[in-house]
Design a protein around this motif. Structure first.
Motif, PDB file in Angstrom:
ATOM      1  N   ASN A  44      -1.582  -1.673   5.751  1.00 44.77           N
ATOM      2  CA  ASN A  44      -1.080  -2.973   5.322  1.00 44.77           C
ATOM      3  C   ASN A  44      -1.379  -4.087   6.307  1.00 44.77           C
ATOM      4  OD1 ASN A  44       0.820  -2.763   2.746  1.00 44.77           O
ATOM      5  ND2 ASN A  44       0.954  -0.864   3.896  1.00 44.77           N
TER       6      ASN A  44
ATOM      7  N   ASP B 202       0.853  -1.181   0.000  1.00 48.92           N
ATOM      8  CA  ASP B 202       0.000   0.000   0.000  1.00 48.92           C
ATOM      9  C   ASP B 202       0.895   1.239   0.000  1.00 48.92           C
ATOM     10  OD1 ASP B 202      -3.070   0.454   0.373  1.00 48.92           O
ATOM     11  OD2 ASP B 202      -2.128   2.034   1.541  1.00 48.92           O
ATOM     12  N   THR B 203       0.449   2.278  -0.686  1.00 47.87           N
ATOM     13  CA  THR B 203       1.242   3.496  -0.839  1.00 47.87           C
ATOM     14  C   THR B 203       0.491   4.698  -0.305  1.00 47.87           C
ATOM     15  OG1 THR B 203       2.412   2.649  -2.786  1.00 47.87           O
ATOM     16  CG2 THR B 203       2.329   5.035  -2.520  1.00 47.87           C
ATOM     17  N   LEU B 204       1.175   5.544   0.434  1.00 44.66           N
ATOM     18  CA  LEU B 204       0.642   6.822   0.911  1.00 44.66           C
ATOM     19  C   LEU B 204       1.406   7.951   0.232  1.00 44.66           C
ATOM     20  CD1 LEU B 204      -0.682   5.008   3.071  1.00 44.66           C
ATOM     21  CD2 LEU B 204      -0.150   6.770   4.764  1.00 44.66           C
TER      22      LEU B 204
ATOM     23  N   HIS C  18      -3.021  11.191   0.536  1.00 44.98           N
ATOM     24  CA  HIS C  18      -3.371  10.397   1.712  1.00 44.98           C
ATOM     25  C   HIS C  18      -3.033  11.084   3.038  1.00 44.98           C
ATOM     26  CE1 HIS C  18      -2.632   7.511  -1.592  1.00 44.98           C
ATOM     27  NE2 HIS C  18      -3.659   6.877  -1.096  1.00 44.98           N
TER      28      HIS C  18
ATOM     29  N   VAL D 139       5.310   7.121   0.811  1.00 40.90           N
ATOM     30  CA  VAL D 139       5.659   6.021   1.712  1.00 40.90           C
ATOM     31  C   VAL D 139       4.936   4.765   1.231  1.00 40.90           C
ATOM     32  CG1 VAL D 139       5.670   5.190   4.088  1.00 40.90           C
ATOM     33  CG2 VAL D 139       5.873   7.646   3.629  1.00 40.90           C
ATOM     34  N   THR D 140       5.699   3.754   0.870  1.00 41.74           N
ATOM     35  CA  THR D 140       5.132   2.484   0.428  1.00 41.74           C
ATOM     36  C   THR D 140       5.557   1.388   1.388  1.00 41.74           C
ATOM     37  OG1 THR D 140       5.140   3.153  -1.897  1.00 41.74           O
ATOM     38  CG2 THR D 140       5.009   0.798  -1.443  1.00 41.74           C
TER      39      THR D 140
ATOM     40  N   ILE E  36       6.565   4.139  12.049  1.00 40.32           N
ATOM     41  CA  ILE E  36       6.539   2.827  11.389  1.00 40.32           C
ATOM     42  C   ILE E  36       7.022   1.738  12.339  1.00 40.32           C
ATOM     43  CG2 ILE E  36       7.686   1.459   9.597  1.00 40.32           C
ATOM     44  CD1 ILE E  36       7.590   4.062   7.864  1.00 40.32           C
TER      45      ILE E  36
ATOM     46  N   LYS F 290       0.091   5.320  10.098  1.00 39.26           N
ATOM     47  CA  LYS F 290      -1.006   5.135   9.158  1.00 39.26           C
ATOM     48  C   LYS F 290      -0.595   4.217   8.008  1.00 39.26           C
ATOM     49  CE  LYS F 290      -4.427   7.887   6.625  1.00 39.26           C
ATOM     50  NZ  LYS F 290      -4.917   9.258   6.378  1.00 39.26           N
ATOM     51  N   ALA F 291       0.632   4.379   7.534  1.00 37.72           N
ATOM     52  CA  ALA F 291       1.125   3.541   6.442  1.00 37.72           C
ATOM     53  C   ALA F 291       1.149   2.074   6.848  1.00 37.72           C
ATOM     54  CB  ALA F 291       2.512   4.001   6.016  1.00 37.72           C
TER      55      ALA F 291
END
Length: 330
Positions: free
Chosen positions: A90, A64-66, A71, A150-151, A126, A85-86
């Motif tokens: 996921n 998933d990418t922000l 986002h 951010v992925t 993270i 959130k990132a």
């Protein structure tokens, strides 16, 4: 549902050191140095690829990418919150398969002018979210870009169970949810209006807290299909209905709409039920079960699986949701 505009940049509390001052490997070191890894990480950051144990023999994988301005906005959220959130997006996907998370991969793109304090904040968020899930950041990539992207790739283990797919719902199943609905949508609307409270709603938008441990619980209880509410309840139920070739009836009176959500909607002249049905990014779990007796404690039943197609919501009592949820490139 996504933040619709980009902030002009991070808040002024960061220092003057920039990503360009420390370089690519300095950034990587800031993200990984001194961070502990769980036992399942056999080879962590530092080599060309990571090696993780896979006791089940299968690996669940999701990404998933922000994107800054789509986002998240750094005038709305601190870097730590963006990092959390990132990870949440996921981990919810892994949980929706009925799996337990085992590791994360991070790809960070950002301008050379990005303060290193922003990188530190992203990394802190993270790693904190990863630690709460019992996993580590096992590798990744860094690259220059015009904005922060951010992925996260998350990996998971099924512990010997079959994956819970969207295509498994059966006529006669009941539909239940675990987690909040509409809170992230409410929080974003609060922020759009220039407010910062109520804190619970704003926090739900900035740092959603998916019920990650409930995914395997649902799988062990016999869930036939499952999805997380990333795009909105109705939109994500529509994915189950389409994949399973069934129809789903939603009983609006049973949809869990918190009193706090109703209070915020009343203050803003909004519709709390509409937020609950169409607001995304709560990353709560929605699952189908063979009957109510199979539904785990803490889940709320609000619908049924029927013959037919699509998702219906008390059409004669409520005027419909209008837009069913978030779609990119709309």
């Amino acid at each position: 549902m996504r933040s619709d505009t980009g902030g002009s940049g991070p808040s002024g509390r960061q220092g003057t050191e920039r990503v360009s001052d420390v370089g690519e490997f300095g950034v990587i070191d800031r993200i990984t140095a001194g961070r502990p890894q769980p036992e399942g990480t056999l080879v962590g950051p530092g080599d060309d690829a990571a090696v993780l144990a896979a006791p089940d023999g299968r690996v669940v994988a999701t990404v998933d990418t922000l994107v800054q301005g789509v986002h998240f906005r750094l005038d709305w959220s601190a870097p730590e919150q963006v990092g959390r959130k990132a990870v949440a997006a996921n981990l919810a996907d892994v949980a929706a398969m009925g799996a337990v998370p085992t590791g994360l991969l991070l790809s960070l793109a950002c301008p050379a002018s990005t303060p290193t304090a922003v990188v530190d904040g992203l990394a802190s968020g993270i790693w904190d979210a990863a630690a709460e899930a019992g996993v580590g950041v096992v590798g990744g990539d860094t690259v220059s870009a015009d904005q922060i992207v951010v992925t996260i790739t998350a990996l998971g283990d099924l512990e010997g169970r079959a994956p819970v797919l969207r295509s498994g719902a059966k006529v006669g199943d009941v539909v239940a949810v675990r987690g909040v609905l509409g809170w992230s949508a409410a929080g974003m609307e609060v922020l759009r209006r220039g407010f910062r409270s109520p804190l619970a709603m704003v926090a739900a938008h900035r740092t959603p807290r998916p019920p990650v441990r409930e995914g395997p619980v649902a799988a062990r209880a016999g869930a036939t299909a499952m999805v997380d509410t990333s795009d909105g309840l109705l939109a994500d139920l529509g994915h189950i209905a389409a994949a399973s070739r069934v129809g789903i009836d939603v009983r609006s009176a049973l949809v869990p709409v918190a009193d706090k959500l109703r209070d915020v909607a009343s203050a803003l002249g909004a519709d709390a039920l509409r937020w609950a049905l169409t607001g995304g990014e709560d990353h709560s779990l929605v699952a189908c079960f063979p009957d109510e007796a199979a539904v785990p404690e803490g889940w709320t039943v609000f619908g049924d699986v029927r013959l037919g197609a699509g998702v219906r919501v008390d059409a004669d009592r409520w005027g419909g949701a209008g837009d069913p949820g978030w779609r990119h490139w709309r």
